[in-house]
Design a protein around this motif. Structure first.
Motif, PDB file in Angstrom:
ATOM      1  N   GLY A   5      -0.371   6.205   1.337  1.00  0.00           N
ATOM      2  CA  GLY A   5       0.575   5.495   2.187  1.00  0.00           C
ATOM      3  C   GLY A   5       1.101   6.341   3.341  1.00  0.00           C
ATOM      4  O   GLY A   5       1.436   5.823   4.398  1.00  0.00           O
ATOM      5  N   LEU A   6       1.148   7.651   3.114  1.00  0.00           N
ATOM      6  CA  LEU A   6       1.727   8.528   4.135  1.00  0.00           C
ATOM      7  C   LEU A   6       0.875   8.594   5.414  1.00  0.00           C
ATOM      8  O   LEU A   6       1.378   8.291   6.494  1.00  0.00           O
ATOM      9  CB  LEU A   6       1.939   9.913   3.534  1.00  0.00           C
ATOM     10  N   PRO A   7      -0.432   8.968   5.310  1.00  0.00           N
ATOM     11  CA  PRO A   7      -1.249   8.919   6.518  1.00  0.00           C
ATOM     12  C   PRO A   7      -1.311   7.513   7.097  1.00  0.00           C
ATOM     13  O   PRO A   7      -1.254   7.348   8.324  1.00  0.00           O
ATOM     14  CB  PRO A   7      -2.632   9.381   6.062  1.00  0.00           C
ATOM     15  N   MET A   8      -1.377   6.506   6.210  1.00  0.00           N
ATOM     16  CA  MET A   8      -1.473   5.142   6.713  1.00  0.00           C
ATOM     17  C   MET A   8      -0.294   4.794   7.616  1.00  0.00           C
ATOM     18  O   MET A   8      -0.466   4.337   8.737  1.00  0.00           O
ATOM     19  CB  MET A   8      -1.542   4.157   5.549  1.00  0.00           C
ATOM     20  N   ILE A   9       0.921   5.089   7.114  1.00  0.00           N
ATOM     21  CA  ILE A   9       2.095   4.645   7.852  1.00  0.00           C
ATOM     22  C   ILE A   9       2.292   5.480   9.131  1.00  0.00           C
ATOM     23  O   ILE A   9       2.687   4.956  10.171  1.00  0.00           O
ATOM     24  CB  ILE A   9       3.341   4.663   6.939  1.00  0.00           C
ATOM     25  N   LEU A  10       1.979   6.773   9.078  1.00  0.00           N
ATOM     26  CA  LEU A  10       2.164   7.623  10.262  1.00  0.00           C
ATOM     27  C   LEU A  10       1.152   7.273  11.355  1.00  0.00           C
ATOM     28  O   LEU A  10       1.497   7.194  12.536  1.00  0.00           O
ATOM     29  CB  LEU A  10       2.043   9.106   9.887  1.00  0.00           C
ATOM     30  N   ILE A  11      -0.117   7.030  10.951  1.00  0.00           N
ATOM     31  CA  ILE A  11      -1.132   6.645  11.927  1.00  0.00           C
ATOM     32  C   ILE A  11      -0.816   5.262  12.488  1.00  0.00           C
ATOM     33  O   ILE A  11      -0.964   5.010  13.690  1.00  0.00           O
ATOM     34  CB  ILE A  11      -2.535   6.641  11.278  1.00  0.00           C
ATOM     35  N   TYR A  12      -0.359   4.396  11.608  1.00  0.00           N
ATOM     36  CA  TYR A  12       0.017   3.048  12.043  1.00  0.00           C
ATOM     37  C   TYR A  12       1.086   3.128  13.137  1.00  0.00           C
ATOM     38  O   TYR A  12       0.999   2.463  14.167  1.00  0.00           O
ATOM     39  CB  TYR A  12       0.515   2.271  10.830  1.00  0.00           C
ATOM     40  N   ALA A  13       2.101   3.975  12.907  1.00  0.00           N
ATOM     41  CA  ALA A  13       3.158   4.149  13.907  1.00  0.00           C
ATOM     42  C   ALA A  13       2.582   4.689  15.208  1.00  0.00           C
ATOM     43  O   ALA A  13       2.942   4.245  16.303  1.00  0.00           O
ATOM     44  CB  ALA A  13       4.225   5.099  13.377  1.00  0.00           C
ATOM     45  N   ALA A  14       1.649   5.645  15.106  1.00  0.00           N
ATOM     46  CA  ALA A  14       1.067   6.228  16.309  1.00  0.00           C
ATOM     47  C   ALA A  14       0.251   5.179  17.070  1.00  0.00           C
ATOM     48  O   ALA A  14       0.299   5.106  18.302  1.00  0.00           O
ATOM     49  CB  ALA A  14       0.193   7.413  15.945  1.00  0.00           C
ATOM     50  N   THR A  36      -4.928  -3.420  -1.411  1.00  0.00           N
ATOM     51  CA  THR A  36      -3.624  -3.773  -1.984  1.00  0.00           C
ATOM     52  C   THR A  36      -3.732  -3.910  -3.500  1.00  0.00           C
ATOM     53  O   THR A  36      -2.851  -3.466  -4.239  1.00  0.00           O
ATOM     54  CB  THR A  36      -3.109  -5.088  -1.368  1.00  0.00           C
ATOM     55  N   ILE A  37      -4.840  -4.517  -3.963  1.00  0.00           N
ATOM     56  CA  ILE A  37      -5.037  -4.655  -5.410  1.00  0.00           C
ATOM     57  C   ILE A  37      -5.141  -3.268  -6.052  1.00  0.00           C
ATOM     58  O   ILE A  37      -4.517  -2.998  -7.087  1.00  0.00           O
ATOM     59  CB  ILE A  37      -6.293  -5.496  -5.699  1.00  0.00           C
ATOM     60  N   ILE A  38      -5.902  -2.364  -5.416  1.00  0.00           N
ATOM     61  CA  ILE A  38      -6.024  -1.006  -5.961  1.00  0.00           C
ATOM     62  C   ILE A  38      -4.654  -0.340  -6.049  1.00  0.00           C
ATOM     63  O   ILE A  38      -4.331   0.347  -7.005  1.00  0.00           O
ATOM     64  CB  ILE A  38      -6.970  -0.149  -5.087  1.00  0.00           C
ATOM     65  N   ALA A  39      -3.806  -0.571  -5.030  1.00  0.00           N
ATOM     66  CA  ALA A  39      -2.496   0.072  -4.990  1.00  0.00           C
ATOM     67  C   ALA A  39      -1.560  -0.501  -6.050  1.00  0.00           C
ATOM     68  O   ALA A  39      -0.773   0.229  -6.649  1.00  0.00           O
ATOM     69  CB  ALA A  39      -1.880  -0.065  -3.600  1.00  0.00           C
ATOM     70  N   LEU A  40      -1.625  -1.814  -6.268  1.00  0.00           N
ATOM     71  CA  LEU A  40      -0.650  -2.443  -7.166  1.00  0.00           C
ATOM     72  C   LEU A  40      -1.127  -2.554  -8.603  1.00  0.00           C
ATOM     73  O   LEU A  40      -0.321  -2.625  -9.528  1.00  0.00           O
ATOM     74  CB  LEU A  40      -0.286  -3.848  -6.646  1.00  0.00           C
ATOM     75  N   PHE A  41      -2.465  -2.554  -8.795  1.00  0.00           N
ATOM     76  CA  PHE A  41      -3.021  -2.827 -10.114  1.00  0.00           C
ATOM     77  C   PHE A  41      -2.420  -1.964 -11.236  1.00  0.00           C
ATOM     78  O   PHE A  41      -1.959  -2.512 -12.245  1.00  0.00           O
ATOM     79  CB  PHE A  41      -4.548  -2.689 -10.076  1.00  0.00           C
ATOM     80  N   PRO A  42      -2.382  -0.639 -11.074  1.00  0.00           N
ATOM     81  CA  PRO A  42      -1.835   0.169 -12.184  1.00  0.00           C
ATOM     82  C   PRO A  42      -0.394  -0.195 -12.529  1.00  0.00           C
ATOM     83  O   PRO A  42      -0.032  -0.266 -13.703  1.00  0.00           O
ATOM     84  CB  PRO A  42      -1.916   1.599 -11.646  1.00  0.00           C
ATOM     85  N   VAL A  43       0.422  -0.443 -11.497  1.00  0.00           N
ATOM     86  CA  VAL A  43       1.831  -0.766 -11.726  1.00  0.00           C
ATOM     87  C   VAL A  43       1.950  -2.069 -12.501  1.00  0.00           C
ATOM     88  O   VAL A  43       2.690  -2.173 -13.495  1.00  0.00           O
ATOM     89  CB  VAL A  43       2.574  -0.875 -10.375  1.00  0.00           C
ATOM     90  N   ILE A  44       1.192  -3.083 -12.052  1.00  0.00           N
ATOM     91  CA  ILE A  44       1.253  -4.390 -12.717  1.00  0.00           C
ATOM     92  C   ILE A  44       0.716  -4.294 -14.140  1.00  0.00           C
ATOM     93  O   ILE A  44       1.292  -4.844 -15.082  1.00  0.00           O
ATOM     94  CB  ILE A  44       0.460  -5.433 -11.899  1.00  0.00           C
ATOM     95  N   LEU A  45      -0.377  -3.551 -14.308  1.00  0.00           N
ATOM     96  CA  LEU A  45      -0.987  -3.393 -15.628  1.00  0.00           C
ATOM     97  C   LEU A  45       0.020  -2.798 -16.616  1.00  0.00           C
ATOM     98  O   LEU A  45       0.163  -3.285 -17.745  1.00  0.00           O
ATOM     99  CB  LEU A  45      -2.210  -2.481 -15.517  1.00  0.00           C
ATOM    100  N   ILE A  46       0.717  -1.744 -16.171  1.00  0.00           N
ATOM    101  CA  ILE A  46       1.714  -1.108 -17.041  1.00  0.00           C
ATOM    102  C   ILE A  46       2.810  -2.099 -17.388  1.00  0.00           C
ATOM    103  O   ILE A  46       3.203  -2.260 -18.543  1.00  0.00           O
ATOM    104  CB  ILE A  46       2.310   0.130 -16.354  1.00  0.00           C
ATOM    105  N   ILE A  97       0.833  -1.207   0.000  1.00  0.00           N
ATOM    106  CA  ILE A  97       0.000   0.000   0.000  1.00  0.00           C
ATOM    107  C   ILE A  97       0.867   1.256   0.000  1.00  0.00           C
ATOM    108  O   ILE A  97       0.475   2.293  -0.516  1.00  0.00           O
ATOM    109  CB  ILE A  97      -0.981  -0.027   1.193  1.00  0.00           C
ATOM    110  N   PHE A  98       2.079   1.152   0.539  1.00  0.00           N
ATOM    111  CA  PHE A  98       2.964   2.317   0.583  1.00  0.00           C
ATOM    112  C   PHE A  98       3.678   2.551  -0.759  1.00  0.00           C
ATOM    113  O   PHE A  98       4.145   3.660  -1.022  1.00  0.00           O
ATOM    114  CB  PHE A  98       3.995   2.145   1.710  1.00  0.00           C
ATOM    115  N   LEU A  99       3.738   1.525  -1.598  1.00  0.00           N
ATOM    116  CA  LEU A  99       4.528   1.616  -2.840  1.00  0.00           C
ATOM    117  C   LEU A  99       4.196   2.832  -3.722  1.00  0.00           C
ATOM    118  O   LEU A  99       5.108   3.539  -4.151  1.00  0.00           O
ATOM    119  CB  LEU A  99       4.394   0.314  -3.637  1.00  0.00           C
TER     120      LEU A  99
END
Lengths: 315, 279
Positions: free
Chosen positions: A184-193, B22-32, A121-123
């Protein structure tokens, strides 16, 4: 340097001037002052001047008056400002609640696959705007048809429209792409908190029968309010400084018909010019100064009002 | 029995939501990525399927490698990022040491002054930066970018590193002083090795925005010789808009370095954030 003189007068009593402090501080302070602070100050100064016969003339606040009221500039400026506010509101309302929800789910104890979810999710946050902008442009393009095909899967094909090309939808679409990128930014910061909340507190809550959603809403959420404050100000600064995503998805003219124009793209066009007009460094500096003032007031509001009002709990 | 059933449904629901996102996050990258290995026909006929022997094609990559100097862009990005990173870490650690170690007049003020840049984006000074770089004849050189990125990275680096340096015990440094070590040696030999994890965190935070930046390369170094990979990809894609193979291949090539870095540093990055480096 003052210190050196003061030391000189009372040589016997005081320590000698500690040169090493200067040596440690000087490189960073020099680069920072010359490349960051000086240009910022110089940009503010340039906004008070105008080029007449190849020499700068002091005009006071006339550039600002033009920017606000002269229709050559003001239409574009107010349009970009309102778009920017809308862009920020979409980001706040979509990105942060979803980010917080994801963080809450991730912080469930003994969750399998936690680090995989977190990493995946952070990628998008790490990808450059060029990849994000063009990637989504291709996906949303009616030429390729990926978006309508996907909507067809869930029976919603009738919803599809060339969103990026329609004035009514383009800004929302770009804002949602920005949400996708930065969630990913709010996710990871809130996760840490959430991780830093002590175990005993939650055990005590469970003894009192406060569990599940109520536990999150009544106990965890108040504890992570300071982090939510930080996320909000980071979103604010990032959004009012945004340029790259619009530039890669919609071009410098922020089409269709300037409907996705933000202050960042306006600054770029004003400074460098485009098909329709010549670049103007002084008006560029004026736009930059307005952005500076907006960001500064947001940061000041956060530091002096919001941050002080938020109750902090000792943990 | 009822309880375990309920917790099972609950955990299934949690995985459904997280997996879905996770699928929403990775889908565009994988599709490309998968479509970059397909022939033009297959890209349009079946965008969602993986390339097979029939549809497999490297035509996009051939165009990219022939038409754009991607290797040169990549080297430009790499040198700008690494040199800026070096200066940010070195100058940042030195300043952080001065601020956290010594009590002197103006310490707090200097700290606040240097922290200003955390919130105020350097981009707003662009008009004057371009003027200055033109006066110094640094336009279209990598040094203009290095200077800007060093200034941009310093505030956060100093802030994070001084937080960490405050936690180092005084006894160690004082023992060094008694042994006659100079302040410089104490900094270099005793303090720097102890803050290595913090340096790594700062490095990751500094690196990403530099590598991905489009604004300053566009304004300060748009020349062919000095294009970074982000700008190079932007320009290339702009020219080849209708050549979908080439665009998808260029995008995939731009993703790869970030992906490699992320795989190497993701642990460090997330550990850095969760340990409170940015609180």
């Amino acid at each position: 340097m003052e210190r050196h003189e003061a030391g000189g007068k009372q040589e016997a009593l005081r320590k000698p001037f500690r040169w090493h402090i200067l040596v440690f501080l000087l490189p960073a302070a020099t680069v920072y002052t010359l490349v960051m602070i000086y240009p910022l100050a110089e940009t503010l100064r340039l906004s008070l001047f105008r080029e007449v016969d190849n020499s700068p003339i002091f005009v006071g606040l006339a550039n600002f008056a033009d920017l606000f009221f002269d229709s050559r500039w003001s239409d574009q400026f107010w349009n970009a400002l309102w778009n920017n506010i809308y862009f920020f509101i979409v980001n706040m309302l979509v990105q942060n609640p979803i980010g917080i929800a994801l963080a809450a789910l991730l912080s469930i104890p003994r969750l399998r696959g936690r680090s995989f979810y977190r990493t995946a999710i952070f990628l998008p946050t790490l990808l450059s705007f060029v990849i994000v902008g063009f990637g989504w442009k291709l996906i949303l393009s009616p030429l390729w048809g990926v978006a309508p095909t996907l909507l067809d899967f869930v029976g919603l094909k009738f919803l599809f429209a060339p969103w990026l090309g329609k004035e009514a939808y383009a800004l929302t679409t770009v804002a949602l792409v920005s949400v996708w990128q930065f969630i990913g930014l709010p996710m990871i910061l809130i996760y840490a908190a959430l991780l830093s909340i002590p175990e005993e507190l939650m055990e005590a809550a469970e003894c009192d029968g406060v569990t599940g959603f109520a536990q999150f809403w009544k106990i965890k959420l108040p504890l992570i309010l300071p982090t939510i404050g930080i996320i909000s100000i980071l979103t604010f600064v990032g959004n009012f400084n945004a340029f790259d995503l619009i530039y890669t998805m919609q071009g410098a003219l922020a089409g269709p018909n300037f409907s996705t124009d933000l202050l960042g793209t306006l600054l770029y066009r004003t400074f460098f010019g485009h098909q329709l007009q010549l670049g103007d460094p002084h008006m560029g500096a004026t736009v930059a100064t307005m952005m500076f003032l907006i960001i500064l007031s947001g940061v000041a509001l956060y530091l002096f009002v919001i941050q002080r009002r938020i109750t902090r709990y000792q943990m | 029995m009822r309880i375990s059933n309920r917790s099972l449904t609950r955990s299934a629901l949690v995985h459904l939501i997280l997996g879905g996102y996770t699928i929403i996050a990775l889908f565009p990258v994988i599709l490309i990525a998968i479509n970059s290995f397909k022939s033009r026909k297959a890209i349009f006929r079946s965008p969602l399927s993986f390339p097979d022997t029939d549809s497999f094609s490297l035509i996009g990559y051939e165009t990219v490698l022939k038409q754009g100097d991607f290797f040169g862009y990549f080297l430009n990005s790499l040198s700008v990022t690494l040199v800026s990173l070096f200066f940010v870490l070195l100058f940042g650690a030195m300043a952080a040491f001065a601020l956290s170690e010594y009590r002197f007049r103006g310490n707090t003020l200097t700290g606040l002054y240097l922290a200003l840049g955390i919130m105020i984006p350097i981009r707003l000074g662009t008009v004057a930066i371009l003027q200055m770089m033109a006066d110094l004849q640094l336009v279209n050189t990598l040094w203009s970018l290095i200077l800007v990125y060093t200034a941009q990275g310093l505030p956060l680096a100093i802030f994070i590193l001084s937080e960490f340096m405050r936690q180092i015990s005084d006894d160690l440094k004082n023992a060094g002083r008694i042994d006659g070590l100079s302040e410089y040696v104490i900094f270099y030999r005793l303090v720097l090795p102890l803050v290595r994890p913090a340096l790594a965190t700062v490095a990751v935070f500094t690196m990403i925005p530099i590598w991905n930046d489009l604004w300053f390369p566009l304004i300060l170094a748009p020349g062919e010789e000095t294009k970074t990979i982000t700008l190079g990809a932007q320009v290339f894609i702009g020219q080849f808009v209708t050549n979908w193979n080439a665009v998808l291949a260029a995008l995939t090539l731009a993703i790869v370095p970030v992906l490699i870095l992320y795989v190497i540093f993701s642990r460090q990055l997330i550990a850095g954030i969760t340990s409170g480096a940015v609180k």
